[in-house]
Design a protein around this motif. Structure first.
Motif, PDB file in Angstrom:
ATOM      1  N   ARG A   1      11.874  -9.332 -15.558  1.00  0.00           N
ATOM      2  CA  ARG A   1      12.160 -10.719 -15.809  1.00  0.00           C
ATOM      3  C   ARG A   1      13.611 -10.911 -15.723  1.00  0.00           C
ATOM      4  NH1 ARG A   1       8.229 -13.128 -18.294  1.00  0.00           N
ATOM      5  NH2 ARG A   1       7.601 -11.270 -19.261  1.00  0.00           N
ATOM      6  N   ASP A   2      13.916 -12.262 -15.213  1.00  0.00           N
ATOM      7  CA  ASP A   2      15.037 -12.466 -14.856  1.00  0.00           C
ATOM      8  C   ASP A   2      15.886 -12.897 -16.221  1.00  0.00           C
ATOM      9  OD1 ASP A   2      17.524 -13.373 -13.177  1.00  0.00           O
ATOM     10  OD2 ASP A   2      16.933 -15.330 -13.805  1.00  0.00           O
ATOM     11  N   LYS A   3      17.155 -12.597 -16.568  1.00  0.00           N
ATOM     12  CA  LYS A   3      17.727 -12.249 -17.712  1.00  0.00           C
ATOM     13  C   LYS A   3      18.352 -13.760 -17.810  1.00  0.00           C
ATOM     14  CE  LYS A   3      21.905 -10.249 -16.083  1.00  0.00           C
ATOM     15  NZ  LYS A   3      22.922  -8.829 -16.331  1.00  0.00           N
ATOM     16  N   HIS A   4      18.609 -14.536 -16.719  1.00  0.00           N
ATOM     17  CA  HIS A   4      18.939 -16.037 -16.953  1.00  0.00           C
ATOM     18  C   HIS A   4      17.945 -16.954 -16.987  1.00  0.00           C
ATOM     19  CE1 HIS A   4      23.026 -14.118 -15.954  1.00  0.00           C
ATOM     20  NE2 HIS A   4      22.364 -13.807 -14.814  1.00  0.00           N
ATOM     21  N   ASP A   5      16.736 -16.757 -16.475  1.00  0.00           N
ATOM     22  CA  ASP A   5      15.650 -17.560 -16.755  1.00  0.00           C
ATOM     23  C   ASP A   5      14.365 -16.951 -16.899  1.00  0.00           C
ATOM     24  OD1 ASP A   5      13.636 -19.451 -16.338  1.00  0.00           O
ATOM     25  OD2 ASP A   5      14.722 -20.434 -14.691  1.00  0.00           O
TER      26      ASP A   5
ATOM     27  N   LEU B   1      13.198 -11.216 -11.163  1.00  0.00           N
ATOM     28  CA  LEU B   1      14.251 -10.469 -10.408  1.00  0.00           C
ATOM     29  C   LEU B   1      13.522  -9.403  -9.750  1.00  0.00           C
ATOM     30  CD1 LEU B   1      17.030  -9.725  -9.572  1.00  0.00           C
ATOM     31  CD2 LEU B   1      17.253  -8.024 -11.622  1.00  0.00           C
ATOM     32  N   TYR B   2      13.558  -9.544  -8.116  1.00  0.00           N
ATOM     33  CA  TYR B   2      13.069  -8.772  -7.432  1.00  0.00           C
ATOM     34  C   TYR B   2      14.025  -8.014  -6.503  1.00  0.00           C
ATOM     35  CZ  TYR B   2      10.363  -7.513  -3.080  1.00  0.00           C
ATOM     36  OH  TYR B   2       9.879  -6.936  -2.076  1.00  0.00           O
ATOM     37  N   ARG B   3      13.521  -6.617  -6.553  1.00  0.00           N
ATOM     38  CA  ARG B   3      14.525  -5.858  -5.802  1.00  0.00           C
ATOM     39  C   ARG B   3      13.650  -4.959  -4.650  1.00  0.00           C
ATOM     40  NH1 ARG B   3      17.328  -3.707 -11.012  1.00  0.00           N
ATOM     41  NH2 ARG B   3      15.419  -4.185 -11.662  1.00  0.00           N
ATOM     42  N   ASP B   4      14.004  -4.718  -3.571  1.00  0.00           N
ATOM     43  CA  ASP B   4      13.192  -4.161  -2.556  1.00  0.00           C
ATOM     44  C   ASP B   4      14.170  -2.940  -1.986  1.00  0.00           C
ATOM     45  OD1 ASP B   4      11.720  -3.570  -0.235  1.00  0.00           O
ATOM     46  OD2 ASP B   4      10.897  -5.414  -0.374  1.00  0.00           O
ATOM     47  N   ARG B   5      13.932  -2.013  -1.739  1.00  0.00           N
ATOM     48  CA  ARG B   5      14.918  -0.861  -1.183  1.00  0.00           C
ATOM     49  C   ARG B   5      13.797   0.062  -0.078  1.00  0.00           C
ATOM     50  NH1 ARG B   5      17.389   4.185  -3.970  1.00  0.00           N
ATOM     51  NH2 ARG B   5      15.350   4.599  -3.835  1.00  0.00           N
ATOM     52  N   LEU B   6      14.409   0.020   1.050  1.00  0.00           N
ATOM     53  CA  LEU B   6      13.922   0.917   2.169  1.00  0.00           C
ATOM     54  C   LEU B   6      14.780   1.842   2.496  1.00  0.00           C
ATOM     55  CD1 LEU B   6      11.378   1.847   4.011  1.00  0.00           C
ATOM     56  CD2 LEU B   6      12.161   0.107   5.665  1.00  0.00           C
TER      57      LEU B   6
ATOM     58  N   MET C   1      18.231  -3.429   1.522  1.00  0.00           N
ATOM     59  CA  MET C   1      18.012  -3.517   0.040  1.00  0.00           C
ATOM     60  C   MET C   1      18.016  -5.010   0.049  1.00  0.00           C
ATOM     61  SD  MET C   1      19.298  -2.140  -3.443  1.00  0.00           S
ATOM     62  CE  MET C   1      18.777  -2.670  -4.815  1.00  0.00           C
ATOM     63  N   LEU C   2      17.059  -5.662  -0.737  1.00  0.00           N
ATOM     64  CA  LEU C   2      17.250  -7.192  -1.080  1.00  0.00           C
ATOM     65  C   LEU C   2      16.974  -7.167  -2.513  1.00  0.00           C
ATOM     66  CD1 LEU C   2      14.024  -8.179   1.168  1.00  0.00           C
ATOM     67  CD2 LEU C   2      16.366  -8.655   1.478  1.00  0.00           C
ATOM     68  N   LYS C   3      17.775  -8.141  -3.074  1.00  0.00           N
ATOM     69  CA  LYS C   3      17.872  -8.565  -4.356  1.00  0.00           C
ATOM     70  C   LYS C   3      17.606 -10.002  -4.422  1.00  0.00           C
ATOM     71  CE  LYS C   3      20.554  -7.838  -8.608  1.00  0.00           C
ATOM     72  NZ  LYS C   3      21.944  -7.516  -9.049  1.00  0.00           N
ATOM     73  N   LEU C   4      16.444 -10.758  -4.984  1.00  0.00           N
ATOM     74  CA  LEU C   4      16.062 -11.965  -5.043  1.00  0.00           C
ATOM     75  C   LEU C   4      15.799 -12.356  -6.342  1.00  0.00           C
ATOM     76  CD1 LEU C   4      13.627 -11.798  -1.908  1.00  0.00           C
ATOM     77  CD2 LEU C   4      16.199 -12.404  -1.923  1.00  0.00           C
ATOM     78  N   VAL C   5      15.762 -13.668  -6.739  1.00  0.00           N
ATOM     79  CA  VAL C   5      15.266 -14.184  -7.713  1.00  0.00           C
ATOM     80  C   VAL C   5      14.075 -15.013  -7.447  1.00  0.00           C
ATOM     81  CG1 VAL C   5      15.467 -15.681  -9.814  1.00  0.00           C
ATOM     82  CG2 VAL C   5      17.148 -14.356  -9.020  1.00  0.00           C
ATOM     83  N   LEU C   6      12.790 -14.865  -7.966  1.00  0.00           N
ATOM     84  CA  LEU C   6      11.559 -15.432  -7.219  1.00  0.00           C
ATOM     85  C   LEU C   6      11.094 -16.353  -8.428  1.00  0.00           C
ATOM     86  CD1 LEU C   6       9.551 -12.140  -6.131  1.00  0.00           C
ATOM     87  CD2 LEU C   6      11.066 -13.784  -4.845  1.00  0.00           C
ATOM     88  N   ASP C   7      10.565 -17.455  -7.790  1.00  0.00           N
ATOM     89  CA  ASP C   7      10.312 -18.706  -8.806  1.00  0.00           C
ATOM     90  C   ASP C   7       8.935 -18.665  -9.201  1.00  0.00           C
ATOM     91  OD1 ASP C   7      10.013 -21.246  -9.924  1.00  0.00           O
ATOM     92  OD2 ASP C   7      10.017 -22.372  -8.360  1.00  0.00           O
TER      93      ASP C   7
END
Length: 175
Positions: A106-110, A115-120, A1-7
Motif C-alpha cells: 500500500r502506498d504510504k502517501h495514498d 507502491l510497485y517494485r520490480d527487480r531483475l 529495477m522499477l519503482k512506481l506508484v500504481l493507480d
C-alpha cells in the motif's frame, strides 16, 4: 529495477501480478506467451514451475522459459512474487542466472494506490551484453504496467461466498 506508484488498490495489483492474463496483456503485441503445460494457463499462478514459450510479435518462437514462482507475504503488508525460473532455450538461455522479484505494498502517501517494485538480476559472463536491452525492456514494461493498472479490477468474495480467487475476478482488457 522499477519503482512506481500504481493507480489501483494493493489487493487489485496483487491479483494482477498473479494473473497469466495480465502478464500476456502486458507484453502484447510485442511478445506473446504460450503455455506449454498440458492444462494451459491457470486463472491464477500457483507456486511452482510453469513452462512457457515466448513469441516475438505473438507468432515467432524465440525461446522457452520456466517461470518458477513463490509468493512471500511480509509482516509489513508487502507481498512479493519471486520468479526463480530460467530461460531454457533461445537467446536468454545464455545467461547463467535469472532472479525476478515483483513487490506490492500500500502506498504510504495514498492508501488507495500501490507502491510497485520490480527487480531483475541476471548473471553470467554474457550478462553485460543483455543489460541495456533488458533495461530498455523494463522501462517499457513499467510504462505498460502504469498504463494498465487503472483498468485492473477484482471483486473479493462477499461474506458467506466460497473463498476462491476465481469468484468475481475480472481483468478488464486482458486477453
Amino acid at each position: 529495477m522499477l519503482k512506481l506508484v500504481l493507480d489501483c488498490d494493493v489487493d487489485v495489483a496483487w491479483r494482477a501480478l498473479r494473473s497469466p492474463a495480465v502478464l500476456r496483456e502486458l507484453y502484447s503485441p510485442v511478445m506473446g506467451l504460450e503455455a506449454l503445460d498440458a492444462d494451459g494457463f491457470p486463472t491464477i499462478w500457483e507456486p511452482g514451475a510453469h513452462r512457457v514459450r515466448v513469441k516475438a510479435a505473438g507468432a515467432i518462437p524465440v525461446g522457452d522459459q520456466i517461470i518458477d514462482l513463490e509468493f512471500i507475504e511480509r509482516r509489513d503488508g508487502t507481498r512479493i512474487l519471486h520468479d526463480q525460473g530460467d530461460p531454457v532455450s533461445g537467446p536468454l538461455s545464455k545467461l547463467a542466472g535469472w532472479d525476478h522479484q515483483m513487490a506490492v505494498a500500500r502506498d504510504k502517501h495514498d492508501p488507495t494506490k500501490t507502491l510497485y517494485r520490480d527487480r531483475l538480476v541476471i548473471t553470467g559472463a554474457i550478462a553485460p551484453l543483455y543489460w541495456y536491452p533488458l533495461w530498455a525492456t523494463w522501462q517499457w514494461r513499467g510504462a505498460r504496467i502504469k498504463a494498465l493498472a487503472p483498468s485492473w479490477a477484482y471483486d473479493p468474495p462477499l461474506p458467506g461466498d466460497e473463498e476462491d480467487d476465481e469468484v468475481g475476478a475480472t481483468v478488464e482488457g486482458a486477453i
